[in-house]
Design an enzyme around this catalytic site. Structure first.
Site, short mmCIF file in Angstrom:
data_model
loop_
_atom_site.label_atom_id
_atom_site.label_comp_id
_atom_site.label_asym_id
_atom_site.label_seq_id
_atom_site.Cartn_x
_atom_site.Cartn_y
_atom_site.Cartn_z
N HIS A 127 0.82 -1.22 0.00
CA HIS A 127 0.00 0.00 0.00
C HIS A 127 0.85 1.28 0.00
CE1 HIS A 127 -3.72 -2.12 0.38
NE2 HIS A 127 -3.42 -2.64 1.56
N ASP A 163 -2.83 -10.38 -2.69
CA ASP A 163 -3.43 -9.92 -1.44
C ASP A 163 -4.90 -9.61 -1.67
OD1 ASP A 163 -2.26 -8.72 1.37
OD2 ASP A 163 -4.00 -7.58 0.70
N HIS A 165 -6.44 -7.09 -0.64
CA HIS A 165 -6.58 -5.65 -0.88
C HIS A 165 -5.74 -5.24 -2.08
CE1 HIS A 165 -7.16 -6.23 3.54
NE2 HIS A 165 -8.22 -5.47 3.29
N ASP A 250 -4.50 -12.75 3.35
CA ASP A 250 -5.80 -12.32 3.87
C ASP A 250 -6.90 -12.68 2.88
OD1 ASP A 250 -4.70 -10.50 2.10
OD2 ASP A 250 -4.82 -8.79 3.45
#
Length: 343
Positions: A127, A163, A165, A250
């Protein structure tokens, strides 16, 4: 391409980088060290990572950002992003060691000192933009490793982000760069709100950013289909000399922060597919960097499955079993992506 060398592994748990009650904590790693030690003798070699130097950091993060991050850490514990992203007095050094570990594993794979590699590190990185920490991430580990192997002679590389996200920071860093193909599978509609299917890169990098925003409750079938229908033909067309993977788990169905439904068995099959992809386009050069994964048992199961997959070991037992809910239909997303990217 099979190379009879042990897989390179670096392990950076960053035990002092912790704030009570935060999901990104050292307890995520509590089962990992014993699991790594249990891999058959001779199949892994553990590297002793060094902190990332300025020479590694400068191609990704400007000095002003690094100074500000260091100062914020020294004033910690503190929250520096609404995710919330936290820092402690040790966090800057922890982030340097994590980034250095990913770069060292990637270099070992590029230099043929290892066939594949896995940097099992925290804090995560995908991120972080060039100038902003966010989403539990302080330095963009995978981007730092990518620029490092480019400095060693890699002219074209592919980053696959699995991931749950979207890796907004990695996308932003490379979106105008035609030498890096970035592909992200992620859950639609969750943090950080980026990664739409029509985000395809900018300027000379147009077409080298690929986003697959999957509906909630997509599972093994969707992620395996994304690899087969999107990642494989893209890589065949782009012909990267190395593949880096932002390996966030995740995506597992037990993870508390999202709603995709990867299983540990699915993680094994997915990473076997990516290893086969690397064999077919870049001589097997494949390097994984850990991102998210906030259920300790699910994370351990997926990391074990992934290590076995990239080490060409048999699939280990899945300690948690299959997802409890029916899989969502992801065919429309994949069909649209094939159309957008002319596959």
């Amino acid at each position: 391409m099979t190379i009879d060398l042990p897989v390179a592994v670096a392990y950076v748990p960053s035990r002092d980088h912790v704030v009570a009650g935060h999901p990104e904590n050292p307890q995520r790693f509590e089962a990992l060290q014993a699991m790594i030690a249990g891999v058959p003798s001779g199949r892994l070699t553990q590297l002793d990572p060094r902190p990332a130097s300025d020479a590694l950091l400068d191609p990704v993060h400007p000095p002003a950002y690094l100074r500000a991050l260091r100062e914020a850490c020294l004033q910690g514990p503190a929250i520096i992003d609404y995710a919330p992203t936290f820092v402690t007095p040790s966090s800057y050094e922890d982030a340097l060691l994590a980034a250095g570990a990913v770069a060292e594993v990637a270099a070992a794979v590029w230099d043929r000192r290892a066939p594949t590699g896995f940097a099992i590190i925290r804090p995560p990185g995908h991120h972080t933009t060039a100038k902003r920490a966010m989403g539990f991430c302080l330095l963009n580990n995978i981007a730092i490793a990518a620029r490092h192997v480019q400095s060693l002679g890699c002219e074209r590389l592919m980053i696959i982000d699995i991931d749950v996200h979207h890796g907004n920071g990695t996308q932003e860093i490379f979106q105008a760069d035609p030498t890096v193909l970035y592909l992200s599978t992620h859950q639609f509609g969750i943090y950080p709100g980026t990664g739409a299917i029509d985000e395809t890169g900018t300027g000379p990098g147009e077409g080298t950013t690929v986003n697959l925003p999957l509906p909630g409750y997509s599972g093994d079938s969707a992620l395996l289909a994304a690899a087969e229908q999107i990642a494989f033909p893209l890589a065949q067309r782009f012909q990267p000399q190395m593949i880096l993977v932002s390996a966030g788990f995740d995506t597992h169905w037990r993870d508390p922060l999202a709603n995709l439904q990867l299983s540990c068995a699915g993680a094994y099959r997915l990473l076997r597919m990516l290893a086969e992809l690397a064999d077919s386009v870049c001589g097997g050069r494949l390097c994984l960097s850990l991102e998210g994964g906030y259920d300790p048992q699910a994370l351990a199961g997926c990391v074990e499955a992934s290590l076995c997959a990239i080490a060409s070991l048999p699939q280990p037992p899945d300690p948690l079993g299959s997802a409890p809910y029916p899989e969502a239909d992801s065919t429309r997303v994949l069909a649209t992506a094939r159309q957008v990217h002319r596959l």
